[in-house]
Write a protein that holds these residues in place. Sequence first.
Motif, mmCIF file in Angstrom:
data_model
loop_
_atom_site.group_PDB
_atom_site.id
_atom_site.type_symbol
_atom_site.label_atom_id
_atom_site.label_comp_id
_atom_site.label_asym_id
_atom_site.label_seq_id
_atom_site.Cartn_x
_atom_site.Cartn_y
_atom_site.Cartn_z
ATOM 1 N N ARG A 129 0.819 -1.202 0.000
ATOM 2 C CA ARG A 129 0.000 0.000 0.000
ATOM 3 C C ARG A 129 0.861 1.263 0.000
ATOM 4 O O ARG A 129 0.459 2.293 -0.558
ATOM 5 N N THR A 132 1.525 2.074 -3.471
ATOM 6 C CA THR A 132 0.383 2.732 -4.106
ATOM 7 C C THR A 132 0.380 4.231 -3.803
ATOM 8 O O THR A 132 0.128 5.053 -4.696
ATOM 9 N N ARG A 136 0.667 7.157 -6.531
ATOM 10 C CA ARG A 136 -0.330 8.218 -6.610
ATOM 11 C C ARG A 136 0.327 9.595 -6.607
ATOM 12 O O ARG A 136 -0.095 10.503 -7.333
ATOM 13 N N THR A 274 -7.049 6.411 -7.453
ATOM 14 C CA THR A 274 -6.415 5.316 -6.717
ATOM 15 C C THR A 274 -6.409 4.034 -7.533
ATOM 16 O O THR A 274 -5.397 3.330 -7.605
ATOM 17 N N GLU A 278 -3.184 1.841 -8.944
ATOM 18 C CA GLU A 278 -3.047 0.397 -8.731
ATOM 19 C C GLU A 278 -2.931 -0.345 -10.052
ATOM 20 O O GLU A 278 -2.213 -1.344 -10.147
ATOM 21 N N ARG A 279 -3.627 0.129 -11.068
ATOM 22 C CA ARG A 279 -3.531 -0.517 -12.381
ATOM 23 C C ARG A 279 -2.090 -0.489 -12.891
ATOM 24 O O ARG A 279 -1.561 -1.489 -13.365
ATOM 25 N N GLN A 281 0.662 0.198 -11.064
ATOM 26 C CA GLN A 281 1.531 -0.444 -10.068
ATOM 27 C C GLN A 281 1.589 -1.957 -10.282
ATOM 28 O O GLN A 281 2.664 -2.573 -10.217
ATOM 29 N N HIS A 282 0.448 -2.578 -10.525
ATOM 30 C CA HIS A 282 0.369 -4.035 -10.614
ATOM 31 C C HIS A 282 0.423 -4.555 -12.043
ATOM 32 O O HIS A 282 0.293 -5.765 -12.258
#
Length: 369
Positions: A129, A132, A136, A274, A278-279, A281-282
């Motif tokens: 997190r 993330t 951001r 957010t 995450e899209r 990031q992962h």
Amino acid sequence: MSAALAQLLSHHTGGRGAHPGPVIGYVGADVPVEYLTAAGLLPVRLGGDPHTPSTTGDRYLGTGLDPAARSVLTRLLDGGHGPLDGVVVSRDCEASTRLFYALRELRRVEPSRALPPVHLVDVLHLPHRTTTRYVRAKLAQLRATAETWAGRTVDDTALAAAITAHDRLRELLARVADLRRARPARLSGTEMLTVVAATTALPVDRATQLLEQLLAEADGLPEHEGTRVFLTGSPHDTAHVYARIENMGFLIVGEDHDRGDLLYRRRTGTPTETALAERYQHNGPAAPRAAIRTRAEHTRRQAEECGADVLVGYARLRDDAPAWDYAAQAAATGLPSVFLSRQPYGGLDDGATEALAALRPAAPAEALR
């Protein structure tokens, strides 16, 4: 041929075309293009040219770096990408990072070149997190830069609309990818790679329209047969290598680089900032960033879903990351395989051609079951 497919295959990247607003070139799949679209900017993914010497880029980056990055810099300095109003570079690999710093320094020390402003976006891919939150913050910086370049504010409504639009585009690309996974395939790997490239240089609404038309015309597409290949390794910013491989009787039905399947397989879902962080990031797993075990499992799963007969690893000269993964990938898939190392940018050397020829007569996977 499908009218939509013909338009997509004939589209050339790097021009502003009919887009009335500013055009922003970008490097790397970690660039959140949604912010550029939301600001009314046209994001165009930049690529190199294997057939043009990268002499100018070599002067500033040296010859020890991935030739694709050196070619991108050459085209930027020589005007090969056409007029651009800005450039966004992601820190997805060492070559991209060095490209950014070269562009930033050239703007400072050689203002007569009139290079466009450049922005670096740093997306980390750790599963935390705290990561993330970091991503951001970096996306907020890109949002501010996009607002400066566009001369307008990017509000949450515009961003949500852009996220939804790009998710729709990714969904359609995944459906188009199913056409080359079909038996018989309705698209070749070369065509699929070219279609994906076209969608990274068109306004998202126009790209979406063409993909919808292509899917509606799918029943009229010609059939393609060949030994089915899952391609792993270096990304391909042109279709030259795909065409060479497929001209030998292969059919590339899947790949694990960010100019192919990895570009569109993960969607954002919820149209929020957010979820967008995450899209990115992962997203992956890409060779320069992901663990060997993760890459191997991804390759096994995707090769199986594609119905691949063989695994082909391709590593471009100065791109060392794919070699770290290949042994585990080959073991995980259990497919007949070959690794083509230290290949020229956009091509295959004689040894690679011979290795592929030796792989070609292998019995298809169906016959071995």
